[in-house]
Design a protein around this motif. Structure first.
Motif, PDB file in Angstrom:
ATOM      1  N   HIS A  25      29.072  41.577  27.314  1.00 19.93           N
ATOM      2  CA  HIS A  25      28.785  42.553  28.371  1.00 19.93           C
ATOM      3  C   HIS A  25      29.852  43.173  29.087  1.00 19.93           C
ATOM      4  CE1 HIS A  25      24.854  40.514  28.501  1.00 19.93           C
ATOM      5  NE2 HIS A  25      25.414  39.653  28.502  1.00 19.93           N
ATOM      6  N   LEU A  26      29.753  44.507  29.541  1.00 17.88           N
ATOM      7  CA  LEU A  26      30.725  45.509  29.934  1.00 17.88           C
ATOM      8  C   LEU A  26      31.364  44.862  31.018  1.00 17.88           C
ATOM      9  CD1 LEU A  26      32.205  48.095  29.756  1.00 17.88           C
ATOM     10  CD2 LEU A  26      30.340  48.909  31.380  1.00 17.88           C
ATOM     11  N   HIS A  27      30.878  43.900  31.940  1.00 15.82           N
ATOM     12  CA  HIS A  27      31.368  43.490  33.131  1.00 15.82           C
ATOM     13  C   HIS A  27      32.561  42.479  32.642  1.00 15.82           C
ATOM     14  CE1 HIS A  27      27.532  41.698  32.994  1.00 15.82           C
ATOM     15  NE2 HIS A  27      28.177  40.428  33.192  1.00 15.82           N
ATOM     16  N   TYR A  28      32.117  41.554  31.784  1.00 17.67           N
ATOM     17  CA  TYR A  28      33.007  40.689  31.172  1.00 17.67           C
ATOM     18  C   TYR A  28      34.252  41.419  30.492  1.00 17.67           C
ATOM     19  CZ  TYR A  28      29.529  37.156  32.636  1.00 17.67           C
ATOM     20  OH  TYR A  28      28.705  36.189  33.315  1.00 17.67           O
ATOM     21  N   ARG A  29      33.900  42.202  29.741  1.00 21.29           N
ATOM     22  CA  ARG A  29      35.183  42.790  29.148  1.00 21.29           C
ATOM     23  C   ARG A  29      35.857  43.345  30.187  1.00 21.29           C
ATOM     24  NH1 ARG A  29      31.483  46.437  24.717  1.00 21.29           N
ATOM     25  NH2 ARG A  29      33.475  47.165  24.046  1.00 21.29           N
ATOM     26  N   LEU A  30      35.526  44.071  31.029  1.00 20.51           N
ATOM     27  CA  LEU A  30      36.525  44.546  32.028  1.00 20.51           C
ATOM     28  C   LEU A  30      37.345  43.283  32.923  1.00 20.51           C
ATOM     29  CD1 LEU A  30      34.131  47.311  33.717  1.00 20.51           C
ATOM     30  CD2 LEU A  30      36.180  47.711  32.386  1.00 20.51           C
ATOM     31  N   ILE A  31      36.692  42.340  33.032  1.00 26.77           N
ATOM     32  CA  ILE A  31      37.560  41.278  33.663  1.00 26.77           C
ATOM     33  C   ILE A  31      38.400  40.788  32.716  1.00 26.77           C
ATOM     34  CG2 ILE A  31      37.047  38.700  34.409  1.00 26.77           C
ATOM     35  CD1 ILE A  31      34.533  39.776  35.584  1.00 26.77           C
ATOM     36  N   ASP A  32      37.946  40.875  31.315  1.00 31.28           N
ATOM     37  CA  ASP A  32      38.928  40.276  30.306  1.00 31.28           C
ATOM     38  C   ASP A  32      40.061  41.012  30.101  1.00 31.28           C
ATOM     39  OD1 ASP A  32      37.503  37.900  29.740  1.00 31.28           O
ATOM     40  OD2 ASP A  32      36.361  38.749  28.214  1.00 31.28           O
ATOM     41  N   LEU A  33      40.006  42.657  30.324  1.00 31.84           N
ATOM     42  CA  LEU A  33      41.186  43.562  30.440  1.00 31.84           C
ATOM     43  C   LEU A  33      42.151  43.142  31.504  1.00 31.84           C
ATOM     44  CD1 LEU A  33      39.257  46.735  29.067  1.00 31.84           C
ATOM     45  CD2 LEU A  33      40.877  45.104  27.864  1.00 31.84           C
ATOM     46  N   GLY A  34      41.898  42.505  32.299  1.00 29.32           N
ATOM     47  CA  GLY A  34      42.670  41.961  33.407  1.00 29.32           C
ATOM     48  C   GLY A  34      42.386  42.596  34.905  1.00 29.32           C
ATOM     49  N   ASN A  35      40.914  43.076  35.145  1.00 28.29           N
ATOM     50  CA  ASN A  35      40.428  43.590  36.062  1.00 28.29           C
ATOM     51  C   ASN A  35      39.831  42.398  37.099  1.00 28.29           C
ATOM     52  OD1 ASN A  35      40.505  46.738  35.876  1.00 28.29           O
ATOM     53  ND2 ASN A  35      39.718  46.092  34.246  1.00 28.29           N
ATOM     54  N   SER A  36      39.976  42.384  38.200  1.00 25.65           N
ATOM     55  CA  SER A  36      39.296  41.419  39.174  1.00 25.65           C
ATOM     56  C   SER A  36      37.730  41.710  38.959  1.00 25.65           C
ATOM     57  CB  SER A  36      39.627  41.581  40.404  1.00 25.65           C
ATOM     58  OG  SER A  36      39.358  42.720  41.106  1.00 25.65           O
ATOM     59  N   GLU A  37      37.036  40.517  39.434  1.00 22.61           N
ATOM     60  CA  GLU A  37      35.499  40.848  39.346  1.00 22.61           C
ATOM     61  C   GLU A  37      35.041  41.879  40.283  1.00 22.61           C
ATOM     62  OE1 GLU A  37      31.688  38.024  40.647  1.00 22.61           O
ATOM     63  OE2 GLU A  37      33.253  36.906  39.553  1.00 22.61           O
ATOM     64  N   LYS A  38      35.737  41.905  41.375  1.00 24.86           N
ATOM     65  CA  LYS A  38      35.240  43.057  42.366  1.00 24.86           C
ATOM     66  C   LYS A  38      35.651  44.370  42.034  1.00 24.86           C
ATOM     67  CE  LYS A  38      35.939  44.477  47.467  1.00 24.86           C
ATOM     68  NZ  LYS A  38      36.507  44.040  48.607  1.00 24.86           N
ATOM     69  N   LYS A  39      36.899  44.600  41.050  1.00 22.01           N
ATOM     70  CA  LYS A  39      37.080  45.993  40.645  1.00 22.01           C
ATOM     71  C   LYS A  39      36.356  46.194  39.585  1.00 22.01           C
ATOM     72  CE  LYS A  39      41.217  48.699  39.383  1.00 22.01           C
ATOM     73  NZ  LYS A  39      42.665  48.664  39.134  1.00 22.01           N
ATOM     74  N   ALA A  40      35.859  45.252  38.743  1.00 25.91           N
ATOM     75  CA  ALA A  40      35.018  45.510  37.456  1.00 25.91           C
ATOM     76  C   ALA A  40      33.661  46.051  37.916  1.00 25.91           C
ATOM     77  CB  ALA A  40      34.761  44.285  36.612  1.00 25.91           C
ATOM     78  N   CYS A  41      33.032  45.407  38.934  1.00 16.80           N
ATOM     79  CA  CYS A  41      32.017  45.900  39.652  1.00 16.80           C
ATOM     80  C   CYS A  41      32.135  47.269  40.224  1.00 16.80           C
ATOM     81  CB  CYS A  41      31.372  45.023  40.760  1.00 16.80           C
ATOM     82  SG  CYS A  41      29.988  45.451  41.709  1.00 16.80           S
ATOM     83  N   ILE A  42      32.942  47.623  40.900  1.00 23.22           N
ATOM     84  CA  ILE A  42      33.365  49.005  41.395  1.00 23.22           C
ATOM     85  C   ILE A  42      33.154  49.951  40.123  1.00 23.22           C
ATOM     86  CG2 ILE A  42      34.518  50.531  42.773  1.00 23.22           C
ATOM     87  CD1 ILE A  42      32.977  48.700  44.459  1.00 23.22           C
ATOM     88  N   ILE A  43      34.193  49.662  39.063  1.00 18.34           N
ATOM     89  CA  ILE A  43      34.258  50.740  38.048  1.00 18.34           C
ATOM     90  C   ILE A  43      32.864  50.730  37.393  1.00 18.34           C
ATOM     91  CG2 ILE A  43      35.051  50.859  35.873  1.00 18.34           C
ATOM     92  CD1 ILE A  43      37.358  49.399  36.800  1.00 18.34           C
ATOM     93  N   ILE A  44      31.914  49.927  37.331  1.00 14.66           N
ATOM     94  CA  ILE A  44      30.831  50.209  36.499  1.00 14.66           C
ATOM     95  C   ILE A  44      29.817  50.861  37.647  1.00 14.66           C
ATOM     96  CG2 ILE A  44      28.741  48.886  35.552  1.00 14.66           C
ATOM     97  CD1 ILE A  44      30.381  46.744  35.026  1.00 14.66           C
ATOM     98  N   LEU A  45      29.905  50.817  38.861  1.00 17.79           N
ATOM     99  CA  LEU A  45      28.962  51.643  39.575  1.00 17.79           C
ATOM    100  C   LEU A  45      29.436  52.947  39.593  1.00 17.79           C
ATOM    101  CD1 LEU A  45      28.474  48.928  42.558  1.00 17.79           C
ATOM    102  CD2 LEU A  45      26.890  49.287  40.677  1.00 17.79           C
ATOM    103  N   THR A  46      30.606  53.283  39.553  1.00 19.75           N
ATOM    104  CA  THR A  46      31.169  54.615  39.497  1.00 19.75           C
ATOM    105  C   THR A  46      30.724  55.138  38.367  1.00 19.75           C
ATOM    106  OG1 THR A  46      33.504  53.770  40.603  1.00 19.75           O
ATOM    107  CG2 THR A  46      33.044  55.912  39.649  1.00 19.75           C
TER     108      THR A  46
END
Length: 311
Positions: free
Chosen positions: A252-273
């Protein structure tokens, strides 16, 4: 611990559904269009049925096939009452291109859309604030279109959903105190998918002289397909790697963003953007004023949030 987790999950869905049902019930006093009210009550009954199914799944963990069959049955009941699709009208630049649907797809296509979209919302509910935030963006997008089409009852219903999800996000943002669970995601998924069909069937009525239910595909629908595309890429990956479709992984995109080193909060904001950006893009043909409002007001806010969040 399990009981406590289940209670937390259940409360999130209950809060959202009660908020929508209560506020919309009050607004019924001021609505007069009986046909539109009937359609919306049908949608709410379907959403409530999906909510109950999600709550049962939260507690009993129904099998995937069993759950899908029940979802299809509930969706069939809605489609049977004037929601079948007789054809597709594609109009990227106001040049109409009509595709007549085979009879078997009149019911199958809308059922697949409702069930698929609902499960897509359920799949993105993996980190705090994501499903609620996506719901607010998609509901706002649809509410603006329905308002422009003068479908005020549906605009009110979507506004009720927006208000409930905003209140829910106060407790669901990272670190969350409440989780919407399957009950909440099923309620939201059904409500948005059915509302989107109603909106674009209404669009057809403004551009067609026949009485058939023709789904009018326009650029305004682009952002609505994002959850489906996210789900499809996960399914395709699992199939290519010979994993079961319901196999749990981190594709899932949110997990892939987290695995790239983003925090859970930042991954959420990136997807919402991303969702806000595509909402603005897809609104351009409908209203340039609204679209530019998205770009110049919302995008800078989200980008600023991303830059301020520390991993």
């Amino acid at each position: 611990l399990v009981k406590k987790k289940l209670k937390t999950i259940r409360l999130g869905g209950i809060a959202i559904s009660i908020g929508v049902l209560l506020t919309f019930s009050i607004s019924l006093i001021f609505l007069k269009d009986q046909d539109q009210i009937f359609n919306l009550i049908s949608i709410l009954l379907g959403a409530l049925s999906f909510f109950i199914l999600g709550i049962i799944d939260d507690f009993l963990e129904l099998g995937a096939i069993q759950r899908l069959l029940i979802e299809c049955l509930i969706a069939l009941l809605l489609v049977h009452y004037n929601f079948e699709i007789n054809g597709l009208m594609i109009s990227p630049n106001k040049n109409l291109f009509f595709i007549e649907m085979p009879h078997i797809l009149n019911y199958l296509l809308p059922i697949l859309w409702i069930v698929g979209f609902t499960n897509a919302i359920n799949w993105i509910d993996g980190i705090d604030g994501l499903a609620g935030g996506v719901t607010i963006i998609l509901s706002t997008h649809l509410a603006l279109i329905s308002f422009g089409l003068q479908n005020y009852p549906l605009t009110i219903l979507l506004s009720c959903l927006i208000g409930s999800c905003i209140s829910f996000l106060v407790f669901n943002k990272y670190p969350s105190k409440i989780i919407m669970g399957d009950g909440g995601s099923h309620f939201i998924g059904f409500l948005i998918s059915a509302s989107s069909m109603l909106i674009f069937l209404d669009t057809n009525q403004l551009n067609s002289s026949n009485n058939q239910n023709i789904l009018y595909l326009t650029p305004e629908m682009i952002v609505i397909f994002l959850p489906i595309l996210e789900m499809l890429q996960v399914i395709i990956f699992r199939m290519l790697n010979k994993f079961p479709i319901i196999y749990g992984d981190r594709r899932h995109l949110h997990y892939r963003l987290i695995d790239l080193g983003n925090s859970e909060k930042k991954a959420c904001i990136i997807i919402l953007t991303i969702y806000v950006f595509f909402s603005g893009i897809s609104l351009l043909p409908f209203s340039k004023v609204i679209a530019f409002g998205y770009f110049f007001a919302l995008i800078p806010i989200f980008i600023r949030k991303i830059t301020l969040i520390k991993n």
